[in-house]
Design a protein around this motif. Structure first.
Motif, PDB file in Angstrom:
ATOM      1  N   ASP A  70     -12.348  21.701  53.085  1.00  0.00           N
ATOM      2  CA  ASP A  70     -12.976  22.258  51.895  1.00  0.00           C
ATOM      3  C   ASP A  70     -12.609  21.503  50.623  1.00  0.00           C
ATOM      4  OD1 ASP A  70     -14.408  24.237  53.078  1.00  0.00           O
ATOM      5  OD2 ASP A  70     -12.722  25.633  53.118  1.00  0.00           O
TER       6      ASP A  70
ATOM      7  N   PHE B 147      -7.086  36.787  40.746  1.00  0.00           N
ATOM      8  CA  PHE B 147      -7.895  36.252  41.843  1.00  0.00           C
ATOM      9  C   PHE B 147      -7.032  35.637  42.945  1.00  0.00           C
ATOM     10  CE2 PHE B 147      -7.970  32.674  38.813  1.00  0.00           C
ATOM     11  CZ  PHE B 147      -7.566  31.631  39.620  1.00  0.00           C
TER      12      PHE B 147
ATOM     13  N   MET C 177      -4.114  37.021  43.849  1.00  0.00           N
ATOM     14  CA  MET C 177      -3.729  38.221  44.589  1.00  0.00           C
ATOM     15  C   MET C 177      -4.892  38.667  45.474  1.00  0.00           C
ATOM     16  SD  MET C 177      -1.372  40.125  45.320  1.00  0.00           S
ATOM     17  CE  MET C 177      -0.423  41.599  45.234  1.00  0.00           C
ATOM     18  N   ALA C 178      -6.097  38.638  44.918  1.00  0.00           N
ATOM     19  CA  ALA C 178      -7.267  39.042  45.698  1.00  0.00           C
ATOM     20  C   ALA C 178      -7.438  38.125  46.902  1.00  0.00           C
ATOM     21  CB  ALA C 178      -8.513  39.013  44.813  1.00  0.00           C
TER      22      ALA C 178
ATOM     23  N   ARG D 263      -5.066  36.546  48.484  1.00  0.00           N
ATOM     24  CA  ARG D 263      -4.059  36.915  49.490  1.00  0.00           C
ATOM     25  C   ARG D 263      -4.503  38.167  50.230  1.00  0.00           C
ATOM     26  NH1 ARG D 263       1.632  37.547  47.226  1.00  0.00           N
ATOM     27  NH2 ARG D 263       2.087  37.575  49.440  1.00  0.00           N
ATOM     28  N   GLY D 264      -5.138  39.072  49.492  1.00  0.00           N
ATOM     29  CA  GLY D 264      -5.623  40.306  50.104  1.00  0.00           C
ATOM     30  C   GLY D 264      -6.735  40.071  51.112  1.00  0.00           C
ATOM     31  N   LEU D 265      -7.315  38.885  51.094  1.00  0.00           N
ATOM     32  CA  LEU D 265      -8.371  38.571  52.060  1.00  0.00           C
ATOM     33  C   LEU D 265      -7.821  37.815  53.256  1.00  0.00           C
ATOM     34  CD1 LEU D 265     -11.201  37.540  49.597  1.00  0.00           C
ATOM     35  CD2 LEU D 265     -11.086  39.594  50.987  1.00  0.00           C
ATOM     36  N   GLY D 266      -6.526  37.590  53.263  1.00  0.00           N
ATOM     37  CA  GLY D 266      -5.916  36.950  54.418  1.00  0.00           C
ATOM     38  C   GLY D 266      -5.867  35.435  54.328  1.00  0.00           C
ATOM     39  N   TYR D 267      -6.012  34.859  53.138  1.00  0.00           N
ATOM     40  CA  TYR D 267      -5.926  33.404  53.021  1.00  0.00           C
ATOM     41  C   TYR D 267      -4.471  32.965  53.083  1.00  0.00           C
ATOM     42  CZ  TYR D 267     -10.760  33.552  51.417  1.00  0.00           C
ATOM     43  OH  TYR D 267     -12.097  33.751  51.330  1.00  0.00           O
ATOM     44  N   GLY D 268      -4.245  31.797  53.700  1.00  0.00           N
ATOM     45  CA  GLY D 268      -2.896  31.251  53.779  1.00  0.00           C
ATOM     46  C   GLY D 268      -2.542  30.483  52.516  1.00  0.00           C
ATOM     47  N   HIS D 269      -1.277  30.039  52.449  1.00  0.00           N
ATOM     48  CA  HIS D 269      -0.818  29.376  51.233  1.00  0.00           C
ATOM     49  C   HIS D 269      -1.571  28.081  50.965  1.00  0.00           C
ATOM     50  CE1 HIS D 269       2.211  32.318  50.750  1.00  0.00           C
ATOM     51  NE2 HIS D 269       2.851  32.004  51.852  1.00  0.00           N
TER      52      HIS D 269
ATOM     53  N   ARG E 188      -4.501  27.123  51.786  1.00  0.00           N
ATOM     54  CA  ARG E 188      -5.849  27.378  51.346  1.00  0.00           C
ATOM     55  C   ARG E 188      -5.893  27.876  49.902  1.00  0.00           C
ATOM     56  NH1 ARG E 188     -10.441  28.688  54.647  1.00  0.00           N
ATOM     57  NH2 ARG E 188     -12.038  29.406  53.205  1.00  0.00           N
TER      58      ARG E 188
ATOM     59  N   ARG F 262      -7.862  25.530  47.482  1.00  0.00           N
ATOM     60  CA  ARG F 262      -9.202  26.030  47.203  1.00  0.00           C
ATOM     61  C   ARG F 262      -9.248  26.957  45.982  1.00  0.00           C
ATOM     62  NH1 ARG F 262     -14.560  25.522  48.119  1.00  0.00           N
ATOM     63  NH2 ARG F 262     -15.647  27.368  48.835  1.00  0.00           N
ATOM     64  N   GLU F 263      -8.207  27.746  45.799  1.00  0.00           N
ATOM     65  CA  GLU F 263      -8.272  28.743  44.740  1.00  0.00           C
ATOM     66  C   GLU F 263      -7.648  28.242  43.433  1.00  0.00           C
ATOM     67  OE1 GLU F 263      -9.715  31.816  45.198  1.00  0.00           O
ATOM     68  OE2 GLU F 263     -10.169  31.363  47.289  1.00  0.00           O
ATOM     69  N   ILE F 264      -6.466  27.626  43.532  1.00  0.00           N
ATOM     70  CA  ILE F 264      -5.739  27.300  42.299  1.00  0.00           C
ATOM     71  C   ILE F 264      -6.072  25.907  41.794  1.00  0.00           C
ATOM     72  CG2 ILE F 264      -3.489  27.131  41.202  1.00  0.00           C
ATOM     73  CD1 ILE F 264      -2.421  29.171  43.048  1.00  0.00           C
TER      74      ILE F 264
END
Lengths: 329, 295
Positions: free
Chosen positions: B6, B186, B188-189, B191-197, B199, B203-205
């Motif tokens: 990704d 976002f 925290m959200a 992590r709440g969806l089960g994403y690993g570190h 990812r 992808r997020e940060i």
């Protein structure tokens, strides 16, 4: 009675020097909406995070069990928990304005979670994302899917958050203050949506709120929390109109209600004196320092929840003096 | 891993934000002129083998031809009769190559260490910050000279040495960005969806941390060019290639009689570094919505 979807036994959450949630037990059945109400600091959000096993750094689950679909989540490793989160157990957070990643389109964010848990192809995931946006009643999902979060209103963003949460068909959805940040007119729409999804998808819904007006209309059962303890539990009709615990009574007296004879126009709202912080390190009943009915028995031991009538529990020594004596003995 | 797949897609700044940033950038004349200048420099560097096919180190004419004295050698010749214009054009190649490669290497290293330190925090962060500080404790140019002196004086070692000296800047910047971004709702959200570190980091940060990094990249290129020039001036760089720094170094002793030997490559350095800095400012203004909103 059916086997509960979620059964929490004696859950205690510990910080190094505080116990913000103590011996909490409750259950949620499939297709049921359970509301946890309480003021800020009562431990309701921490309870939600504990269920997701996402407690902040210093906090940990010091005792208790979280039985979810027959398995104790407390014993799960982090990788095992990752497979549960977002798939069978999902959570909606309080702040829709900031809970979506600002640099990813909403479509990408829904597709991501679908591809992680369901192994869908990119194309299939996108088609499913459009269906989901339609399901949460986002108008014109084909176009909206490529929008960035800042193009959406708060209500729309919360709908997208809900779409992401229910994307993989969770058995239980935890909604932590899902409507607190929204306009009143949008609140009812979002709660209606959650209620409809609960029915259609047959999932349990754990609604965490401080808003009593939400409880009456949408919850099947209500748990009132105070200072980390469950003080009362029952169906909304009983809790809202015939509460037994002095804290619940105080909470209701402090809320403006539209029912006859209780409008704020008829008189001043009553406050509960003191603050929740006074429960820190309290020996017996956590509400005792603020309780108008406090009696000597209240200082002795944390009051157990007593069945005052079928389906209605309250944890107050004054309600049942014999019980209080037994607890002492 | 899916997170890596990704990555390419993630690294693209969102289309709409890109369009807005692009418009803001176009409204800044200094930035546009700088970018145009740098593109010309890149074109010149790429065209060097066609413009001056001969080795720029070969003697081609009478020594000490002043600029403009002979139309074939518009920038004159040096004490050995080498074409200054050829030297400047080939020097552009070396300077830009060293600048961009050292920046890319330094940013990559800084991104890796800074992201891990900032995201995980705690002991990992403590250890990595100490590691970064090891590189920041000695004066950076002294460290650079030592590194080059130990290794062979070749362009590749110069690039690695400059990257080793400059990466702490990038690492600290990335670490600071990740520290503030990891607290966002976002994350925290996610992590709440089960994403690993991995990812969440990639992808997020990371896409949220890119704008300040892009800005610092242009300044790091300028720093690397200056460092390479300084090394060449001292004769510590590869002796077999012409660079702006080595031309100034060679002309230094003739400063009173033939000052143009220092001035011509000097002007090239000044203009390039100035353009890179102005480009950095312009990018900062256009990628930072708060600043561009004020305009």
């Amino acid at each position: 009675m059916t086997v509960p979807l979620l059964e929490v036994h004696d859950l205690t959450i510990a910080f190094p020097a505080a116990w913000p949630v103590r011996n909490l037990s409750f259950s949620v059945a499939g297709g049921e909406t359970v509301a946890i109400v309480g003021e800020s600091g009562s431990g309701k959000s921490l309870t939600a995070l504990a269920l997701m096993r996402l407690l902040p750094g210093a906090a940990r689950i010091s005792s208790g069990r979280i039985d979810f679909v027959g398995q104790d989540l407390v014993t799960f490793s982090e990788p095992a928990m990752r497979k549960v989160r977002g798939a069978r157990l999902a959570m909606i957070f309080q702040e829709p304005m900031t809970s979506l990643n600002p640099v990813l389109t909403i479509g990408a964010q829904i597709v991501d979670v679908l591809r992680l848990h369901e192994n869908l192809s990119r194309r299939a995931a996108r088609a499913r994302a459009i269906e989901l946006l339609d399901l949460v009643r986002v108008a014109d999902p084909h176009r909206r899917i490529d929008d960035y979060p800042h193009r959406l209103s708060g209500g729309m963003r919360q709908r997208v958050m809900i779409a992401i949460a229910v994307a993989c068909g969770p058995r239980l959805l935890i909604a932590d203050e899902p409507t607190t940040a929204l306009d009143v007119t949008i609140q009812a729409q979002v709660l209606d949506l959650l209620d409809g999804l609960r029915r259609d998808l047959g999932m349990g819904l754990l609604l965490i709120t401080h808003d009593l007006s939400v409880v009456g209309q949408w919850a099947d059962r209500v748990i009132v929390m105070y200072a980390g303890c469950k003080v009362e539990e029952g169906v909304p009709d009983v809790i809202l109109h015939r509460p037994r615990h002095p804290y619940t009574e105080g909470l209701l007296a402090a809320s403006p209600r539209t029912a006859e004879g209780s409008s704020y126009r008829d008189g001043l709202l009553r406050e509960i004196r003191g603050s929740i912080a006074s429960a820190l390190g309290e020996q017996g009943c956590p509400f005792r320092p603020r309780c108008p009915k406090a009696a000597p028995a209240c200082t002795l031991a944390p009051p157990p929840a007593v069945v005052v009538q079928p389906g209605h529990l309250a944890a107050c020594p004054v309600l049942n003096p014999r019980q209080a004596r037994d607890a002492v003995a | 891993m899916a997170a890596v797949v990704d990555m390419a897609e993630t690294l693209a700044v969102p289309q709409e934000g890109r369009r807005r940033a692009f418009r803001a950038f176009l409204s800044n004349p200094a930035g546009v002129i700088s970018l145009a200048f740098l593109l010309c420099a890149v074109a010149l560097a790429l065209a060097a083998p066609h413009l001056y096919p001969e080795d720029p180190l070969s003697m081609v004419a009478r020594p000490f031809l002043w600029p403009g004295q002979n139309a074939s050698y518009p920038l004159g010749t040096d004490s050995l009769g080498r074409d200054v214009a050829a030297g400047v054009v080939w020097g552009t190649r070396i300077s830009l190559l060293v600048g961009f490669c050292a920046m890319a290497l330094g940013i990559s290293l800084g991104l890796l260490v800074g992201a891990v330190a900032g995201y995980f925090g705690g002991r990992v962060d403590d250890a990595l910050v100490k590691f970064i500080e090891i590189f920041q404790t000695p004066p950076s140019f002294v460290l650079l000279v030592v590194l080059v002196a130990i290794a062979q004086p070749a362009i590749s070692t110069v690039i690695v040495a400059i990257a080793l000296v400059t990466w702490p800047t990038a690492a600290r910047l990335v670490r600071a960005e990740f520290r503030s971004l990891r607290e966002k709702d976002f994350v925290m959200a996610a992590r709440g969806l089960g994403y690993g570190h991995a990812r969440i980091i990639v992808r997020e940060i990371l896409p949220n941390a890119l704008p300040p990094l892009i800005v610092s990249a242009s300044v790091l290129v300028a720093t690397a060019i200056l460092m390479e020039a300084a090394l060449s001036f001292l004769g510590l760089s590869d002796p077999n290639v012409v660079s702006w720094g080595s031309m100034i170094g060679a002309g230094r002793e003739l400063l009173r009689t033939a000052w143009y030997l220092c001035a011509v490559p000097g002007v090239a350095i000044v203009l390039t570094v100035l353009a890179l800095n102005l480009l950095g400012d312009a990018l900062n203004d256009s990628l930072n919505p708060r600043v561009s909103a004020k305009r």
